[in-house]
Design a protein around this motif. Structure first.
Motif, mmCIF file in Angstrom:
data_model
loop_
_atom_site.group_PDB
_atom_site.id
_atom_site.type_symbol
_atom_site.label_atom_id
_atom_site.label_comp_id
_atom_site.label_asym_id
_atom_site.label_seq_id
_atom_site.Cartn_x
_atom_site.Cartn_y
_atom_site.Cartn_z
ATOM 1 N N THR A 128 78.347 23.591 28.755
ATOM 2 C CA THR A 128 78.407 24.976 29.048
ATOM 3 C C THR A 128 79.499 25.797 28.365
ATOM 4 O OG1 THR A 128 79.556 24.444 31.022
ATOM 5 C CG2 THR A 128 77.428 24.631 30.987
ATOM 6 N N GLY A 129 80.311 25.347 27.563
ATOM 7 C CA GLY A 129 81.293 25.895 26.866
ATOM 8 C C GLY A 129 82.578 26.099 27.629
ATOM 9 N N GLN A 130 82.607 25.390 28.884
ATOM 10 C CA GLN A 130 83.791 25.522 29.738
ATOM 11 C C GLN A 130 84.853 24.489 29.447
ATOM 12 O OE1 GLN A 130 82.448 26.451 33.640
ATOM 13 N NE2 GLN A 130 80.437 27.344 32.835
ATOM 14 N N GLY A 131 84.905 23.777 28.460
ATOM 15 C CA GLY A 131 85.849 22.576 28.461
ATOM 16 C C GLY A 131 85.418 21.659 27.180
ATOM 17 N N ALA A 132 86.644 20.974 27.070
ATOM 18 C CA ALA A 132 86.444 19.878 26.052
ATOM 19 C C ALA A 132 86.775 18.502 26.652
ATOM 20 C CB ALA A 132 87.463 20.231 24.868
ATOM 21 N N MET A 133 85.758 17.637 26.355
ATOM 22 C CA MET A 133 86.126 16.184 26.837
ATOM 23 C C MET A 133 87.644 15.735 26.682
ATOM 24 S SD MET A 133 83.950 14.326 28.264
ATOM 25 C CE MET A 133 82.180 13.898 27.645
ATOM 26 N N ARG A 155 86.456 34.395 27.092
ATOM 27 C CA ARG A 155 85.979 33.726 25.890
ATOM 28 C C ARG A 155 84.995 34.935 25.193
ATOM 29 N NH1 ARG A 155 83.542 30.579 30.558
ATOM 30 N NH2 ARG A 155 85.158 28.934 29.847
ATOM 31 N N ALA A 156 84.461 34.821 23.957
ATOM 32 C CA ALA A 156 83.812 35.780 23.402
ATOM 33 C C ALA A 156 82.826 35.043 22.540
ATOM 34 C CB ALA A 156 84.492 36.891 23.039
ATOM 35 N N LEU A 171 67.571 33.861 29.162
ATOM 36 C CA LEU A 171 68.268 33.961 30.432
ATOM 37 C C LEU A 171 69.652 33.247 30.082
ATOM 38 C CD1 LEU A 171 65.710 33.360 33.120
ATOM 39 C CD2 LEU A 171 66.855 35.494 32.648
ATOM 40 N N LEU A 172 69.819 32.337 29.424
ATOM 41 C CA LEU A 172 70.661 31.386 29.198
ATOM 42 C C LEU A 172 72.087 31.817 28.666
ATOM 43 C CD1 LEU A 172 71.310 28.233 29.049
ATOM 44 C CD2 LEU A 172 71.069 28.131 26.505
ATOM 45 N N ALA A 173 72.092 32.790 27.798
ATOM 46 C CA ALA A 173 73.276 33.433 27.097
ATOM 47 C C ALA A 173 73.250 34.730 26.938
ATOM 48 C CB ALA A 173 73.690 32.579 25.887
ATOM 49 N N HIS A 174 74.143 35.281 26.524
ATOM 50 C CA HIS A 174 74.326 36.862 26.076
ATOM 51 C C HIS A 174 75.429 36.980 25.062
ATOM 52 C CE1 HIS A 174 77.101 36.653 29.348
ATOM 53 N NE2 HIS A 174 78.077 37.437 28.472
ATOM 54 N N LEU A 175 75.170 37.883 24.093
ATOM 55 C CA LEU A 175 76.137 38.214 23.177
ATOM 56 C C LEU A 175 77.437 39.248 23.695
ATOM 57 C CD1 LEU A 175 74.342 39.105 20.000
ATOM 58 C CD2 LEU A 175 75.745 37.316 20.118
ATOM 59 N N GLY A 176 78.540 38.725 23.842
ATOM 60 C CA GLY A 176 79.578 39.657 24.328
ATOM 61 C C GLY A 176 80.715 38.774 24.794
ATOM 62 N N GLY A 177 81.186 38.950 25.902
ATOM 63 C CA GLY A 177 82.413 38.434 26.310
ATOM 64 C C GLY A 177 82.331 38.117 27.924
ATOM 65 N N GLU A 178 83.462 37.321 28.381
ATOM 66 C CA GLU A 178 83.462 36.893 29.629
ATOM 67 C C GLU A 178 85.085 36.541 30.048
ATOM 68 O OE1 GLU A 178 80.972 33.682 32.222
ATOM 69 O OE2 GLU A 178 82.523 32.569 30.851
ATOM 70 N N GLY A 216 84.378 31.545 21.146
ATOM 71 C CA GLY A 216 85.945 31.215 20.968
ATOM 72 C C GLY A 216 86.444 31.395 22.636
ATOM 73 N N ASP A 217 87.219 30.625 22.798
ATOM 74 C CA ASP A 217 87.901 30.649 24.219
ATOM 75 C C ASP A 217 89.442 30.521 24.291
ATOM 76 O OD1 ASP A 217 88.534 29.886 27.043
ATOM 77 O OD2 ASP A 217 86.558 28.856 27.195
ATOM 78 N N TYR A 218 89.873 31.549 24.998
ATOM 79 C CA TYR A 218 91.483 31.368 25.312
ATOM 80 C C TYR A 218 92.061 31.437 26.608
ATOM 81 C CZ TYR A 218 96.576 32.059 24.631
ATOM 82 O OH TYR A 218 97.803 31.872 24.993
#
Lengths: 141, 300
Positions: free
Chosen positions: A96-101, B30-31, B69-76, B19-21
């Motif tokens: 789900t893109g929320q973590g890395a193993m 993330r974006a 429904l799974l994903a959108h283009l944008g940020g969180e 990408g996630d910070y």
């Protein structure tokens, strides 16, 4: 009591003692980690990806074993999960893109080596593994 | 790339890529193409290996429109707020972006059956958030999501317009050892309007969906469970099978090893409100039907 019976009793006692020792694990961390004790809640949060820092604010990097008794004992006693539940939880985070193993090591020696060389790394090994190059952490309630 | 009956196709799609910070445990962002936080399973519904079920409750997580429904283009933005030793913690996610209909998915198929074929799939702005409380009672999670979504598209012979609609979704789950129980409710009120030539067709919808599920791990390798999934469109005649769907499900999963697993699932369906298409049912629909599904999966 004959010498033979004494020997059998002694061997039996040693066997039970070894098994009991093998049932527990030692928490190890890189020597740069400042804390010397860690709460069960923090430990669980770090190994389940919910927390990325130790209580003192330094970055925490969990390291796990691929399998084996120490892995099972750690997951059961400290995280309250089976290996399957642990794997599924991380798969969910990864996909789900929320973590890395977490970094996974094939052996306790490899884990010790990685923890010793990686700032912030925290892992676990059985008590019989040498822990010279790393710091041991005490879990507290 | 996927194929689900007539849906799907050979074109490769990116499910998500971001990408996630993470600044700290309280705040991160993330974006990119980000998975949309909605209810218990929306962002993980494509991760088959983590579920007992072959099909998630279709009233809330329809497989024929999964990719939209799974994903959108944008940020969180995301993070957690500890509430003390006895308060558990709050996890939040807030997002904004653009959603695009899957050109091979169920909504586009449905629109094609209504007479609208799009060269460019309809799209629209979306924003929303998810707030969940991890209670001090370990394993208990209670939360709610809300998403605002609009959609519009222009075809050669007409248009589709869906003004901003608010989707709400409260939920709860409890997992402890071998037990798992969960439930979720979702309301989706939509006032879609199709314009085909001079004809304007309103499509009022007030979807009320919910499910309850439970499972138990009988052995380390075998898990069994059941759920009930309920859907009704309150904007139309709820006595008609086309406007409701009630699905009783029993399911089993066997893990051959850490990588291979097999699943089997029985569905006992009442109503035809979900998942049926005219193109694959040219002779009409019966109100009740049963389905047996089996699946082999591999994960690493």
């Amino acid at each position: 009591m004959s010498k033979t019976r004494c020997l059998i009793l002694l061997l039996g006692f040693m066997s039970v003692w070894s098994a009991a020792r093998a049932q527990d694990v030692v928490l190890v961390a890189n020597k740069g980690v400042q804390i010397s004790a860690i709460s069960p809640a923090d430990l669980r949060a770090i190994f389940l990806g919910a927390k990325t820092r130790f209580a003192d604010g330094f970055h925490a990097l969990p390291v796990v074993l691929r399998g084996g008794p120490a892995q099972e004992v750690f997951l059961k006693n400290y995280l309250g999960e089976s290996p399957q539940e642990f794997r599924l939880r991380w798969q969910k985070a990864v996909f789900t893109g929320q973590g890395a193993m977490p970094k996974t090591c094939d052996s306790e020696a490899a884990l010790i080596e990685y923890v010793a060389a990686t700032p912030g790394a925290i892992g676990y090994v059985s008590r019989i593994s040498p822990q010279d190059n790393v710091k041991t952490l005490v879990p507290y309630k | 790339m996927y194929q689900l009956g007539e849906l799907g196709g050979p074109n490769v799609q990116v499910d998500w890529a971001s990408g996630d910070y993470k600044v700290n445990d309280y705040f991160g962002f993330r974006a990119g193409k980000v998975k949309t936080a909605l209810g218990l399973f929306n962002d993980s519904q494509d991760v088959d290996a983590i579920f007992l079920w072959i099909l998630l409750p279709q009233s809330v997580y329809p497989a024929d429109n999964k990719s939209f429904l799974l994903a959108h283009l944008g940020g969180e933005v995301y993070g957690e707020l500890p509430l003390g030793d006895r308060g558990g913690k709050l996890l939040y996610r807030g997002f904004a972006g653009e959603s695009i209909l899957d050109s091979n998915g169920g909504y586009v198929q449905q629109l094609a059956e209504d007479g609208l074929t799009f060269a460019t799939p309809p799209q629209g702005k979306t924003y929303g958030g998810d707030l969940r409380w991890q209670a001090p009672l370990r394993g208990l999670t209670v939360g709610a999501s809300a998403v605002v979504q609009a959609l519009s598209g222009t075809a050669s012979v007409g248009t589709l317009q869906i003004p901003s609609l608010l989707v709400t979704s409260p939920y709860a789950q409890f997992e402890r050892g071998k037990f798992y129980v969960a439930g979720e409710y979702r309301r989706t009120p939509a006032n879609a309007v199709l314009a085909i030539g001079p004809e304007v067709i309103p499509l009022p919808e007030d979807q009320r969906s919910w499910f309850v599920m439970g499972s138990y791990r009988i052995t380390e390798r075998f898990q069994a469970g059941s759920y009930y999934s309920h859907y009704v469109n309150k904007a139309l005649d709820t006595a008609l099978p086309a406007n409701y769907s009630k699905d009783w499900v029993v399911s089993g999963r066997y893990d051959f090893n850490a990588y291979f697993y097999g699943k089997i699932e029985g569905h006992f369906l009442h109503g035809t409100g979900l998942g049926y298409y005219e193109s694959t049912n040219p002779n009409g629909l019966r109100p009740n039907s049963n389905m047996l599904a089996a699946k082999i999966g591999f994960t690493f």
